[in-house]
Design a protein around this motif. Sequence first.
Motif, PDB file in Angstrom:
ATOM      1  N   GLY A 138      59.592  10.955  64.644  1.00  0.00           N
ATOM      2  CA  GLY A 138      60.397   9.968  64.558  1.00  0.00           C
ATOM      3  C   GLY A 138      60.636   9.346  65.867  1.00  0.00           C
ATOM      4  O   GLY A 138      60.741   7.827  66.008  1.00  0.00           O
ATOM      5  N   ARG A 141      57.743   7.197  67.088  1.00  0.00           N
ATOM      6  CA  ARG A 141      57.847   5.685  66.453  1.00  0.00           C
ATOM      7  C   ARG A 141      58.868   5.040  67.040  1.00  0.00           C
ATOM      8  O   ARG A 141      58.607   3.783  67.300  1.00  0.00           O
ATOM      9  CB  ARG A 141      58.236   6.021  65.105  1.00  0.00           C
ATOM     10  CG  ARG A 141      56.795   6.420  64.287  1.00  0.00           C
ATOM     11  CD  ARG A 141      55.681   5.353  63.888  1.00  0.00           C
ATOM     12  NE  ARG A 141      54.479   6.124  63.538  1.00  0.00           N
ATOM     13  CZ  ARG A 141      54.198   5.819  62.405  1.00  0.00           C
ATOM     14  NH1 ARG A 141      55.179   5.145  61.207  1.00  0.00           N
ATOM     15  NH2 ARG A 141      52.902   6.272  61.762  1.00  0.00           N
ATOM     16  N   GLN A 142      60.011   5.441  67.549  1.00  0.00           N
ATOM     17  CA  GLN A 142      61.138   4.705  68.125  1.00  0.00           C
ATOM     18  C   GLN A 142      60.326   4.352  69.265  1.00  0.00           C
ATOM     19  O   GLN A 142      60.600   2.915  69.844  1.00  0.00           O
ATOM     20  CB  GLN A 142      62.327   5.520  68.295  1.00  0.00           C
ATOM     21  CG  GLN A 142      63.081   5.810  67.023  1.00  0.00           C
ATOM     22  CD  GLN A 142      64.124   4.723  66.573  1.00  0.00           C
ATOM     23  OE1 GLN A 142      63.434   3.859  65.910  1.00  0.00           O
ATOM     24  NE2 GLN A 142      64.985   4.748  66.910  1.00  0.00           N
ATOM     25  N   THR A 162      55.967   2.776  58.816  1.00  0.00           N
ATOM     26  CA  THR A 162      56.813   3.669  58.299  1.00  0.00           C
ATOM     27  C   THR A 162      56.001   4.943  57.711  1.00  0.00           C
ATOM     28  O   THR A 162      56.738   5.652  56.886  1.00  0.00           O
ATOM     29  CB  THR A 162      57.908   3.042  57.176  1.00  0.00           C
ATOM     30  OG1 THR A 162      56.830   2.416  55.922  1.00  0.00           O
ATOM     31  CG2 THR A 162      58.342   1.988  57.631  1.00  0.00           C
ATOM     32  N   ALA A 165      57.380   8.514  57.661  1.00  0.00           N
ATOM     33  CA  ALA A 165      58.769   8.834  57.866  1.00  0.00           C
ATOM     34  C   ALA A 165      59.659   8.949  56.786  1.00  0.00           C
ATOM     35  O   ALA A 165      59.271   8.700  55.486  1.00  0.00           O
ATOM     36  CB  ALA A 165      59.312   7.177  58.492  1.00  0.00           C
ATOM     37  N   ASP A 166      60.807   9.749  56.730  1.00  0.00           N
ATOM     38  CA  ASP A 166      61.621   9.843  55.843  1.00  0.00           C
ATOM     39  C   ASP A 166      62.391   8.656  55.070  1.00  0.00           C
ATOM     40  O   ASP A 166      62.447   7.656  55.897  1.00  0.00           O
ATOM     41  CB  ASP A 166      62.566  10.893  56.076  1.00  0.00           C
ATOM     42  CG  ASP A 166      63.532  10.558  57.266  1.00  0.00           C
ATOM     43  OD1 ASP A 166      64.273   9.622  57.173  1.00  0.00           O
ATOM     44  OD2 ASP A 166      63.664  11.224  58.417  1.00  0.00           O
ATOM     45  N   ALA A 169      64.801   7.123  57.669  1.00  0.00           N
ATOM     46  CA  ALA A 169      64.350   6.355  58.829  1.00  0.00           C
ATOM     47  C   ALA A 169      63.628   5.087  58.610  1.00  0.00           C
ATOM     48  O   ALA A 169      63.695   4.070  59.133  1.00  0.00           O
ATOM     49  CB  ALA A 169      62.984   7.187  59.545  1.00  0.00           C
ATOM     50  N   ARG A 170      62.937   5.057  57.177  1.00  0.00           N
ATOM     51  CA  ARG A 170      62.483   3.876  56.677  1.00  0.00           C
ATOM     52  C   ARG A 170      63.595   2.853  56.502  1.00  0.00           C
ATOM     53  O   ARG A 170      63.291   1.386  56.694  1.00  0.00           O
ATOM     54  CB  ARG A 170      61.619   3.943  55.232  1.00  0.00           C
ATOM     55  CG  ARG A 170      60.434   4.906  55.504  1.00  0.00           C
ATOM     56  CD  ARG A 170      59.821   5.250  54.081  1.00  0.00           C
ATOM     57  NE  ARG A 170      59.641   4.309  53.179  1.00  0.00           N
ATOM     58  CZ  ARG A 170      59.544   4.477  51.863  1.00  0.00           C
ATOM     59  NH1 ARG A 170      59.587   5.879  51.467  1.00  0.00           N
ATOM     60  NH2 ARG A 170      59.521   3.537  51.196  1.00  0.00           N
TER      61      ARG A 170
END
Length: 239
Positions: A138, A141-142, A162, A165-166, A169-170
């Motif tokens: 995660g 991705r950030q 996404t 991603a959970d 997070a999405r």
Amino acid sequence: MEEIEIHNLTKDYGNQKGIFDVDFSVKKGEVFGFLGPNGAGKTTTFRMICALLKPTSGNVTVNGFDLKHAKDDARATIGYVSQKFSLYRKLNVYQNLEYFGLSYGLEVKPLKTRIEELLDEFSLRKYKDVQSEDLPFGLQRQLSMACALIHKPKILFLDEATSGADPVARRVFWDRVSALASSGTCVIVTTHFMEESEYCDNFLIQDQGKILVLGAPDKICIKDGHRISIEQAFVELVH
């Protein structure tokens, strides 16, 4: 005002045509989605618009720059987040941000200020000395998003951003996309999650290199006078 204009865009692979005469435009502050099954040609189209792949024919204008003649000028106005983590794994978070900022031509003092803003905005401050390869998925991705936004691009391209991603997070991701669009950034996104297209102002569904449908969700997803889901509309179009 159109930030992106595409006319008769095609891509051939030898004698085989991959993309057929694609036409569409995207406006400032618009969230535009690409949908399609695997092999539909959406990633190829996406990469041509990002100036990462040369088209066989057709015209692409990005922020007023014709990609045939001003590719570097166009690239300077866009940010790109690929599906796979593509930053420098041996550099730490701060070093990655610094590298991309310098690559986009930011001066040292403004760049330091911008990095400080992004460390806070993307919850990366306590990880700034951590090598990017050691970050959880995660946070990778950030960091990818932060690097893409380091120069405040007019257009942001997000390729399956996404994926993996959970749900939480999405949701955070789409809140950020909405905020960027509200501030005038044009956001182009590919996604396999049908429901995410509901966040788009307009989207297209592509299959076998051809655009099957293009428009706003509330106009496309109508059957017998009733609103249907994008997933239902997608299935009916590609089967």
